[in-house]
Design an enzyme around this catalytic site. Structure first.
Site, PDB file in Angstrom:
ATOM      1  N   ASP A 183       0.868  -1.152   0.037  1.00  9.56           N
ATOM      2  CA  ASP A 183      -0.049  -0.058   0.068  1.00  9.56           C
ATOM      3  C   ASP A 183       0.757   1.309   0.012  1.00  9.56           C
ATOM      4  O   ASP A 183       2.128   1.296  -0.476  1.00  9.56           O
ATOM      5  CB  ASP A 183      -0.995  -0.110   1.085  1.00  9.56           C
ATOM      6  N   HIS A 214      -3.921   6.049   3.635  1.00 13.22           N
ATOM      7  CA  HIS A 214      -4.469   4.977   3.177  1.00 13.22           C
ATOM      8  C   HIS A 214      -3.914   3.820   3.515  1.00 13.22           C
ATOM      9  O   HIS A 214      -4.771   3.022   4.143  1.00 13.22           O
ATOM     10  CB  HIS A 214      -4.274   5.205   1.481  1.00 13.22           C
ATOM     11  N   ASN A 299     -13.301   0.930  -7.428  1.00  9.25           N
ATOM     12  CA  ASN A 299     -14.364   1.883  -7.216  1.00  9.25           C
ATOM     13  C   ASN A 299     -15.010   2.494  -8.271  1.00  9.25           C
ATOM     14  O   ASN A 299     -15.567   3.516  -8.260  1.00  9.25           O
ATOM     15  CB  ASN A 299     -14.134   2.867  -6.118  1.00  9.25           C
ATOM     16  N   SER A 361     -11.057  -0.607  -0.867  1.00  5.41           N
ATOM     17  CA  SER A 361      -9.883  -0.443  -0.062  1.00  5.41           C
ATOM     18  C   SER A 361     -10.367  -0.876   1.323  1.00  5.41           C
ATOM     19  O   SER A 361      -9.477  -1.497   2.052  1.00  5.41           O
ATOM     20  CB  SER A 361      -9.134   1.030  -0.278  1.00  5.41           C
TER      21      SER A 361
END
Length: 533
Positions: A183, A214, A299, A361
């Protein structure tokens, strides 16, 4: 956070990764090439030719490499060279050294080396029968931007941490389980004070550098004192920079490093819509060694999902809201495996704060954390068996059986905890389903699904379906075993397109001994339908 003191080999890798990341930021800034992957430019022809790699360059071609034309959506100025045997691979590395060229990176386990375009003029890999491929920009799934605001407003946020959403420990606390998070890094936070973390920075900028929020949110769903498996150890690979962008080469490199470190689970809340031979090879490397990989479904509202989620060896996860409703923005595909919370989850933020985290996520680490719990504790399961148990106790959602919206179903932590409790009666109204392409003004079937979410057989439950103000349609259900579903159809008129009428649907299921049902709140469901103007 209990950061591991890196051994010299890992330290060298981390330092090299930082230098490579710095070099890339100067030569080919992510902000310049990311425009090439905008959604409105993604065509069906691009998907049909996912692998525009494996293009051997002959020695006669190499004089013209200064004018090498790169396909759209790739990272220009660099190539990945793949070899079939170690001798040729080592010979090519020696040739690069003799030519005074430093490779941008190398993955010895995959016999792959990342080179600048200029290396083609001085070191001919074509003589060894090697193949070349491209690197692609990769990103964390972006927030939805093209979804009907009214639809988004109808979603219900969880407003709870992962630990609160799951209702406590499923099995173990993750002790002895190593989870890799590929990530944007991780920031210091009190939630991680007791978490053992091994950091690797491939993107540069430091583990807590720009964009690390994130990765911090993802990590706090998996472990820490508000995570699903608070005792799980983390192997955190920073490969996304400040804009949430990275390089598919680094994802492959991170997978291999994580496997070699001994992780059992790899979480990847990121994606790219182009298939990369190197990434595919790295995924196979992990799968061959029994490592479970989990990835976000994306998404963007497409009818396909990005890689690595699209690979068959990777568990793809979509997002639902607190009502168990599909979150509208996730991609849909037959390759989706699970649905998990992904709207308004409370996660760790830098320093001591928290934030609401949404998207696929967020959904992916719910699956990773759940697997870490199932693989730990007194009843610890082997990785593949943990995945099978997770699949066995999913709640059917949407269209009957597996579908491209919810995959095989929604993760249910109560059922996972109670799977060994005998004689539990839990008769559930799984869903009321109307085909999304139902034609206004026509008669269409309504499918109502009932699921046995208990641990014992039941029979003779009564199902009632209500359509508007009409009298209910009743069914008596036959025998249903644990986990099994049964579906009944009723037909109704869909409101016309120019009508202001709303179609109201409801259903309830009642076992013979209602007082024995452990969860009466899942026996009733109501929905409304109105044709889009």
């Amino acid at each position: 956070m209990k950061f591991h003191r890196l051994s010299w080999p890992l330290f060298a890798l981390a330092l090299f990764g930082a230098l490579v990341g710095f070099f890339i930021s100067i030569v080919s800034p992510f902000s310049n090439f990311f425009g090439a992957v905008a959604k409105d430019e993604l065509r069906a022809s691009d998907l049909a030719a996912q692998v525009d790699s494996d293009f051997p360059l002959r020695s006669s071609d190499q004089a013209g490499t200064r004018d090498l034309a790169y396909p759209s959506k790739v990272i220009p100025g660099e190539l990945v060279v793949h070899f079939d045997n170690r001798n040729d691979y080592l010979a090519y590395l020696e040739a690069l050294t003799n030519a005074g060229i430093a490779p941008l990176g190398q993955i010895d386990k995959l016999l792959a080396v990342r080179i600048p375009e200029s290396a083609l003029l001085q070191a001919n890999f074509g003589q060894s029968g090697a193949r070349s491929s491209y690197s692609y920009p990769i990103e964390c799934p972006l927030p939805p931007v093209e979804i009907d605001p009214e639809a988004l407003a109808s979603l219900r946020a969880y407003g709870l941490s992962a630990c609160a959403i799951t209702g406590g420990f499923i099995s173990g606390q993750g002790e002895g389980v190593k989870v890799a998070i590929l990530d944007s890094g991780i920031q210091a936070h009190p939630q991680f004070d007791e978490v053992y973390i091994v950091p690797i920075d491939l993107a540069g900028g430091g583990m807590a550098g720009p964009g690390a929020a994130h990765g911090t949110s993802v990590a706090s769903i998996i472990t820490g004192n508000e995570g699903i498996a608070p005792a799980a150890e983390l192997f955190v690979v920073r490969l996304l920079g400040g804009e949430g962008l990275g390089n598919s080469y680094h994802v492959a490199q991170g997978i291999v490093q994580a496997v070699d470190f001994g992780v059992q689970i790899i979480n990847m809340s990121l994606g790219v819509y182009q298939d990369s031979p190197l990434l595919r090879q790295a995924v196979k490397y992990a799968d061959d060694r029994g490592v479970i990989m989990v990835a976000a479904a994306g998404n963007d509202g497409y009818n396909y999902i990005p890689y690595p989620a699209a690979y068959s060896q990777v568990l793809a996860v979509t997002a639902v809201d607190a009502n168990g409703q599909h979150a509208f923005f996730p991609n849909q595909s037959e390759e989706i495996d699970f649905a998990a919370p992904g709207v308004g989850v409370i996660t760790a933020k830098e320093d001591k704060g928290t934030t609401l985290f949404s998207g696929t996520s967020a959904a992916a680490p719910f699956v990773s954390g759940t697997l870490a719990s199932l693989m730990s504790g007194a009843g610890a399961l082997p990785p593949k068996q943990a995945v099978e148990i997770l699949k066995r106790y999913l709640n059917d959602q949407g269209a009957p059986s597996a579908d491209p919206v919810y995959g095989a179903g929604l993760v249910d932590w109560d059922r996972l905890r109670e799977r060994d409790t005998p004689n539990l009666l839990d008769v559930a109204l799984a869903d009321i389903y109307l085909q999304p392409d139902a034609l206004p003004g026509t008669t269409m079937p309504i499918e109502v699904t009932v699921q046995n979410r208990g641990t014992n057989w039941f029979s003779d439950a009564r199902l009632e379906v209500f359509i508007g103000e009409a009298e209910p349609v009743s069914f008596v259900l036959g025998s249903l075993g644990p986990g099994q579903t049964t579906t009944r159809k009723v037909f109704t008129q869909i409101p016309a397109l120019d009508s202001d009428e709303t179609l109201s649907l409801a259903a309830r299921v009642m076992p013979m001994k209602l007082e024995d049902d452990v969860r009466l709140d899942n026996n009733l469901k109501a929905v409304t339908f109105r044709p889009a103007k």
